[in-house]
Design a protein around this motif. Sequence first.
Motif, PDB file in Angstrom:
ATOM      1  N   ALA A   1       0.829  -1.206   0.000  1.00  0.00           N
ATOM      2  CA  ALA A   1       0.000   0.000   0.000  1.00  0.00           C
ATOM      3  C   ALA A   1       0.864   1.256   0.000  1.00  0.00           C
ATOM      4  CB  ALA A   1      -0.918  -0.011   1.217  1.00  0.00           C
TER       5      ALA A   1
ATOM      6  N   LEU B   1       2.315   1.758  -3.456  1.00  0.00           N
ATOM      7  CA  LEU B   1       1.287   2.329  -4.338  1.00  0.00           C
ATOM      8  C   LEU B   1       1.060   3.800  -3.999  1.00  0.00           C
ATOM      9  CD1 LEU B   1      -1.358  -0.535  -4.471  1.00  0.00           C
ATOM     10  CD2 LEU B   1       0.137   0.231  -6.300  1.00  0.00           C
TER      11      LEU B   1
ATOM     12  N   GLY C   1       1.005   7.160  -6.157  1.00  0.00           N
ATOM     13  CA  GLY C   1      -0.050   8.173  -6.077  1.00  0.00           C
ATOM     14  C   GLY C   1       0.523   9.557  -5.886  1.00  0.00           C
TER      15      GLY C   1
ATOM     16  N   ASN D   1       1.652  11.324  -8.836  1.00  0.00           N
ATOM     17  CA  ASN D   1       0.591  11.902  -9.666  1.00  0.00           C
ATOM     18  C   ASN D   1       0.054  13.210  -9.086  1.00  0.00           C
ATOM     19  OD1 ASN D   1       0.222  10.063 -11.873  1.00  0.00           O
ATOM     20  ND2 ASN D   1      -0.424   8.557 -10.354  1.00  0.00           N
TER      21      ASN D   1
ATOM     22  N   ALA E   1      -8.200  16.220  -8.528  1.00  0.00           N
ATOM     23  CA  ALA E   1      -9.188  15.159  -8.324  1.00  0.00           C
ATOM     24  C   ALA E   1     -10.059  14.982  -9.551  1.00  0.00           C
ATOM     25  CB  ALA E   1     -10.049  15.499  -7.122  1.00  0.00           C
TER      26      ALA E   1
ATOM     27  N   GLU F   1     -10.830  13.318 -19.123  1.00  0.00           N
ATOM     28  CA  GLU F   1     -11.258  13.306 -17.715  1.00  0.00           C
ATOM     29  C   GLU F   1     -11.616  14.708 -17.239  1.00  0.00           C
ATOM     30  OE1 GLU F   1     -11.892  11.115 -15.552  1.00  0.00           O
ATOM     31  OE2 GLU F   1     -10.649   9.337 -15.728  1.00  0.00           O
TER      32      GLU F   1
ATOM     33  N   ALA G   1      -2.472  17.235  -0.334  1.00  0.00           N
ATOM     34  CA  ALA G   1      -1.113  16.939  -0.812  1.00  0.00           C
ATOM     35  C   ALA G   1      -1.100  16.709  -2.316  1.00  0.00           C
ATOM     36  CB  ALA G   1      -0.575  15.706  -0.087  1.00  0.00           C
ATOM     37  N   LEU G   2      -2.203  16.203  -2.857  1.00  0.00           N
ATOM     38  CA  LEU G   2      -2.289  15.969  -4.298  1.00  0.00           C
ATOM     39  C   LEU G   2      -2.706  17.229  -5.057  1.00  0.00           C
ATOM     40  CD1 LEU G   2      -3.996  12.445  -4.328  1.00  0.00           C
ATOM     41  CD2 LEU G   2      -1.632  12.974  -4.925  1.00  0.00           C
ATOM     42  N   GLY G   3      -2.932  18.299  -4.337  1.00  0.00           N
ATOM     43  CA  GLY G   3      -3.293  19.561  -4.981  1.00  0.00           C
ATOM     44  C   GLY G   3      -4.756  19.643  -5.376  1.00  0.00           C
ATOM     45  N   TRP G   4      -5.610  18.904  -4.698  1.00  0.00           N
ATOM     46  CA  TRP G   4      -7.031  18.917  -5.030  1.00  0.00           C
ATOM     47  C   TRP G   4      -7.701  20.168  -4.492  1.00  0.00           C
ATOM     48  CZ3 TRP G   4      -9.333  13.341  -3.991  1.00  0.00           C
ATOM     49  CH2 TRP G   4      -8.667  12.425  -4.807  1.00  0.00           C
ATOM     50  N   GLU G   5      -8.884  20.445  -5.054  1.00  0.00           N
ATOM     51  CA  GLU G   5      -9.704  21.540  -4.521  1.00  0.00           C
ATOM     52  C   GLU G   5     -10.128  21.186  -3.097  1.00  0.00           C
ATOM     53  OE1 GLU G   5     -13.135  22.580  -6.857  1.00  0.00           O
ATOM     54  OE2 GLU G   5     -12.067  22.106  -8.702  1.00  0.00           O
TER      55      GLU G   5
ATOM     56  N   ALA H   1     -13.120  18.813  -2.802  1.00  0.00           N
ATOM     57  CA  ALA H   1     -12.778  17.435  -3.177  1.00  0.00           C
ATOM     58  C   ALA H   1     -11.983  16.760  -2.064  1.00  0.00           C
ATOM     59  CB  ALA H   1     -11.990  17.432  -4.476  1.00  0.00           C
TER      60      ALA H   1
ATOM     61  N   GLU I   1      -2.070   5.113 -12.471  1.00  0.00           N
ATOM     62  CA  GLU I   1      -2.621   6.258 -11.753  1.00  0.00           C
ATOM     63  C   GLU I   1      -3.675   5.806 -10.738  1.00  0.00           C
ATOM     64  OE1 GLU I   1      -4.719   9.022 -14.180  1.00  0.00           O
ATOM     65  OE2 GLU I   1      -5.169  10.361 -12.507  1.00  0.00           O
TER      66      GLU I   1
ATOM     67  N   GLY J   1      -2.035   4.021  -7.836  1.00  0.00           N
ATOM     68  CA  GLY J   1      -1.334   4.982  -6.990  1.00  0.00           C
ATOM     69  C   GLY J   1      -2.280   5.683  -6.042  1.00  0.00           C
ATOM     70  N   LEU J   2      -3.402   6.171  -6.609  1.00  0.00           N
ATOM     71  CA  LEU J   2      -4.406   6.819  -5.767  1.00  0.00           C
ATOM     72  C   LEU J   2      -4.959   5.831  -4.745  1.00  0.00           C
ATOM     73  CD1 LEU J   2      -6.400   8.889  -8.437  1.00  0.00           C
ATOM     74  CD2 LEU J   2      -4.991   9.804  -6.598  1.00  0.00           C
TER      75      LEU J   2
ATOM     76  N   GLY K   1      -3.527   3.282  -3.443  1.00  0.00           N
ATOM     77  CA  GLY K   1      -2.560   3.056  -2.372  1.00  0.00           C
ATOM     78  C   GLY K   1      -2.652   4.136  -1.312  1.00  0.00           C
ATOM     79  N   LEU K   2      -2.764   5.374  -1.754  1.00  0.00           N
ATOM     80  CA  LEU K   2      -2.890   6.475  -0.791  1.00  0.00           C
ATOM     81  C   LEU K   2      -4.177   6.350   0.020  1.00  0.00           C
ATOM     82  CD1 LEU K   2      -1.735   9.492  -2.997  1.00  0.00           C
ATOM     83  CD2 LEU K   2      -0.639   8.702  -0.900  1.00  0.00           C
TER      84      LEU K   2
ATOM     85  N   PHE L   1     -14.696  14.594  -8.735  1.00  0.00           N
ATOM     86  CA  PHE L   1     -13.807  13.450  -8.903  1.00  0.00           C
ATOM     87  C   PHE L   1     -13.785  12.994 -10.354  1.00  0.00           C
ATOM     88  CE2 PHE L   1     -14.918  11.924  -4.336  1.00  0.00           C
ATOM     89  CZ  PHE L   1     -14.026  12.834  -3.807  1.00  0.00           C
ATOM     90  N   SER L   2     -12.606  12.581 -10.814  1.00  0.00           N
ATOM     91  CA  SER L   2     -12.508  11.949 -12.133  1.00  0.00           C
ATOM     92  C   SER L   2     -12.805  10.457 -11.992  1.00  0.00           C
ATOM     93  CB  SER L   2     -11.085  12.132 -12.669  1.00  0.00           C
ATOM     94  OG  SER L   2     -10.183  11.402 -11.870  1.00  0.00           O
TER      95      SER L   2
ATOM     96  N   ALA M   1     -10.762   8.153 -12.533  1.00  0.00           N
ATOM     97  CA  ALA M   1      -9.613   7.510 -11.889  1.00  0.00           C
ATOM     98  C   ALA M   1      -9.823   7.451 -10.378  1.00  0.00           C
ATOM     99  CB  ALA M   1      -8.331   8.275 -12.208  1.00  0.00           C
ATOM    100  N   VAL M   2     -10.382   8.511  -9.804  1.00  0.00           N
ATOM    101  CA  VAL M   2     -10.655   8.525  -8.363  1.00  0.00           C
ATOM    102  C   VAL M   2     -11.716   7.481  -8.029  1.00  0.00           C
ATOM    103  CG1 VAL M   2     -11.541   9.928  -6.453  1.00  0.00           C
ATOM    104  CG2 VAL M   2     -10.011  10.953  -8.142  1.00  0.00           C
TER     105      VAL M   2
END
Lengths: 280, 634
Positions: free
Chosen positions: A18, A21, A25, A28, A33, A238, B116-120, B123, B300, B303-304, B306-307, B361-362, B364-365
């Motif tokens: 985890a 992974l 993440g 990316n 989002a 997307e 940390a992922l730079g989301w709004e 979100a 992708e 990765g998401l 995993g977080l 959310f896209s 991928a999320v």
Amino acid sequence: MPASRSLRPLALAAIAGALALAGVGCANAGKGAAGLFSPRTANALTVATAQIPDPGFWAGTFAHPTGGFEYGLAKQLAARLHLAHVKVIEVPFHELVRGHLGGADLALSDITITDERAQHLDFSTSYLRAPPSIVVRPGTEVADVNAARDLHWAVQHDTTLKVALERSIEPTTQTLVFEHQREVLVALEVGRANAVMLDLPVALAYAHESPHKYAVAAQLQSEAQLGVALPQGSDNVEAVDSAIRALKAEGEIDRLGHQWLHANIEEGAAEEVPVLRAEE
Amino acid sequence: MLALIELSSPKGAPWEFLVVFAVLLLGPVLFRRAGIPGIIGLLVGGYAIGPHGLSLIGAGNNTLPDLGQLGLLYLMFVAGVELDLNLINKYRRSTISFGILTFAIPFVLGALVGFALGWETLAAILLGSLLASHTLITYPAVKEAGLASDPAVATAVGSTVLTDTLALIVLAGVAGSVAGGRSSVEVAAQVAVGLVVLIGYSLFVLPQLAGWAFRWLGTERAVRYVVAITAFLSAATVAELFGIEGIVGAFFAGLGMNRLVPNEGQLMDRIEFFGGAVFIPVFLVSVGFILNPSVMVKGETLGLAGLFIVACLGGKAIAAQISARLFGFSRSQAGLLFSLSAAQAAATLAATVIGFQLGLFSSAVVNAVLVLIFVSVLASTIVGTRASARASSPDGPRPLGTRIVVGLGEPELALGALTLARRIARADGGVVHPLLVVPEAAPFAPREALARLSEVVAAAGVDGQALTIVDRSVLHGALRVGRAQEATLVLVAEPVPDDDAQSTATPLAAGAPQRAWERSPAPPVAVVRGNADRLGVVRVRLDDDELESPSIAAEMARRVASGSAQRLDEDHAEWSELLAPGDVTFVSSELGDTLGKLPGVGDGLVVSTVAEWLIREESARDTPPEVPGDATLG
């Protein structure tokens, strides 16, 4: 060996997996989002469309668009994607549906989402319901499909409307097929045809703008939807898709419909147009 | 000849149901044989038949998702209706503390991941809230292991109310902020009003309506079951009217119906049967239906995922460990806390889909969340199975109202006793079994007697299984069946006073141990004299020595009167004269003295505990003591 100890390697492996992974993440980070949009021209959304002016959908010229539902949508998309400008280019409709967008980021041109077109394009989620509709000169009655069959028809080439006409109406006379939508309408105006097939929102916009020239006689039973077309394999799908969903949720698309199509296509005026009866 | 046969490919509803039920049948069986929890078999089966697997059921199919939605509401209703409210109340401190921890830690971690992922901001907050909720997917397995009343299980189940409500409030707030351009304050106000209305409807209106329906629509099994289904669907609808997820409504409906549906009653048996056989497994299949490995294994997405897994399962594990230390739970109980609170499905999926629809959310999320759901279900099931095997089932004293046998000779004259029994059992979520005792010398007409019994049982709102037995007296028959059924209390309606009993009656031994009925091997017994359609004033007359320590009579009076029984002392020597029709007086003086003051039928009710020596004497006359299996009619 106690159960808890036998589980420990498995648990440690799972945690390590985890975390690995999670590292991917983190790599990316910055995609957002809702997806990341990369414009072809810096700080501008380049939009391809086939026809300006297109009543209700595009007003002005290619160089200076001034309004319309799809122009408003383009501006909203640009704002949503943090782009300062909208640049509009002209691409023939038959080129658009074959996936040639002329270097634009996306196309907004009354494009109905179909499986066939999806072989050349990527589509966003739909932004407008657009069943085929029958436009006639005011005073012309279309009671049912039998009556429609005997009319003289005109339709645009390479459109879902042509397919719908051939499958649902099966005209008894030769159908006039034109390259551009405006030629189809001219044929109706001058009497070469007494019925034409248009997407319902387009038909309603024409009828609203020129009620002495056009009337919407009926719509066909259809789930046809208009969507934003992007080059196939685009990384921007997307982001555009998320933006369209957000604009729907925020009510912006409804607002644009009221402003430029003079009706709420999703609920109101569309329901007032009768569905063509199969048989009398 | 064969050329005349034209076969078409299977399609339509029968085919789709066949495919789903084949998964319900084979999925858990095959996976259990491979040593993998059956739940995983349902998820994998759902994927296999779905659009991303063999496509036996296409993507456009609404039947399975709709049935899955019903199954989800059903699951939440069952979780609410099965909750031992006394246990939740007993462990309310740990419930609230764990609820806050298991919401707050994953919420903060999830939101931090988003930032940390730079989301709004919206979100990131929505991500935090969807990781903070949980679904009781492993609860059926834990319950099956006999751990439903374990303190850790009660804590985790009770905390579901808190976490899912908080998560859904955040969801409603985010959705309201995005759509319609409403301010957070407006959205919060709507959700608050909605919760007040929902709680009022579920906990006060619904039990009244359902109780009325149970009494007036009869004891027909199908009718009672449909009433229960209608109840949780109505609460889910009320919730959705206010923009609150239907699962919250279904859960509150379960809480509201909790006392009306005893865990050992016939209605609960039916609810569990259909839930366990169809509705809840279908929900799990519907979750598997949307799994798309081809998208889920993209870099992708993984990765998401995993977080999300680190934030969610890590947060849930930390919350479980902290709570276990705070409240002295064992390691296996900490495992149960984690197992029950880690599984993501219902609220998580609802929040994710709404986030997707809002454009936050896209895809991928969404797919990363699906990976999280799969991993969380797998992890919680494995941990839950291990922890259940190590944990021992709690073996505490059973409360007085857990299982009450009401012995009666004349059904029509036992309405008052049954109503009393229902009230006594209700406090413990217990069940009342009416027992028709037919005298040995009397002509036995079971059909007519049972038909009359059913009417009275329905009028009293009792849900237990009606039993019949042939015996020499109502008291004797009730004692035998009470022992055989492991009753916690035996009530005897309208006994024929026994001359010997009256003449030889002596007071109960002085200085009886506190709450002796909870430790006694034989159930305590009380006789009920009189009958009533509805109960009036409740009084209790205690002996001097009982004023210091709780007695059965006082406990019964407290439950029947909801704590407001009038206490009579020895100055009220003529207490029987106070009785008006419907009034009920609990006495615990010796049987002979009490029976001598029993009123006539219609004057009111007197409930008198029976001396232990008499119970022993009656029991000693049993030869043999067992109740024949075929003596029970239903």
